[in-house]
Design an enzyme around this catalytic site. Sequence first.
Site, PDB file in Angstrom:
ATOM      1  CB  ALA A 217      -3.028   5.050  -0.875  1.00  0.00           C
TER       2      ALA A 217
ATOM      3  CG  PHE B 176      -2.070  -0.898   1.255  1.00  0.00           C
ATOM      4  CD1 PHE B 176      -2.242  -1.871   0.299  1.00  0.00           C
ATOM      5  CD2 PHE B 176      -3.020  -0.794   2.249  1.00  0.00           C
ATOM      6  CE1 PHE B 176      -3.330  -2.729   0.327  1.00  0.00           C
ATOM      7  CE2 PHE B 176      -4.108  -1.642   2.292  1.00  0.00           C
ATOM      8  CZ  PHE B 176      -4.272  -2.604   1.326  1.00  0.00           C
ATOM      9  CG  HIS B 177       3.056   2.333  -3.516  1.00  0.00           C
ATOM     10  ND1 HIS B 177       2.711   3.207  -4.526  1.00  0.00           N
ATOM     11  CD2 HIS B 177       3.066   1.092  -4.068  1.00  0.00           C
ATOM     12  CE1 HIS B 177       2.544   2.527  -5.642  1.00  0.00           C
ATOM     13  NE2 HIS B 177       2.749   1.240  -5.390  1.00  0.00           N
ATOM     14  CB  SER B 178       1.464   7.641  -2.488  1.00  0.00           C
ATOM     15  OG  SER B 178       2.461   7.539  -3.476  1.00  0.00           O
TER      16      SER B 178
END
Length: 88
Positions: A19, A14-16
Amino acid sequence: MIVRELEVLNELGFHSRVACRITRAAGEFQSSVHVKKNGQSFDLKNVTGVMMANAKHGDVVTVEIEGPDEEAAAVAMEKLFEEKFGER
């Protein structure tokens, strides 16, 4: 309420960018969409909530969906996880 155990399959978790994809997908539904990890619950309609979940590659998280369109939301979340959020 629909509860699914889903594995994070993409390499970076779950990175930017992920997300934003998760938040956008969850936001299409009226139902509430939360992920539980390590005893904590995070709102998947909120980018900060997704980032705070800090799910990594290989983590199995519990996704809870509740509301009038929960069936469709569950299918969408399962597909998003299966497709590695559009990544490798």
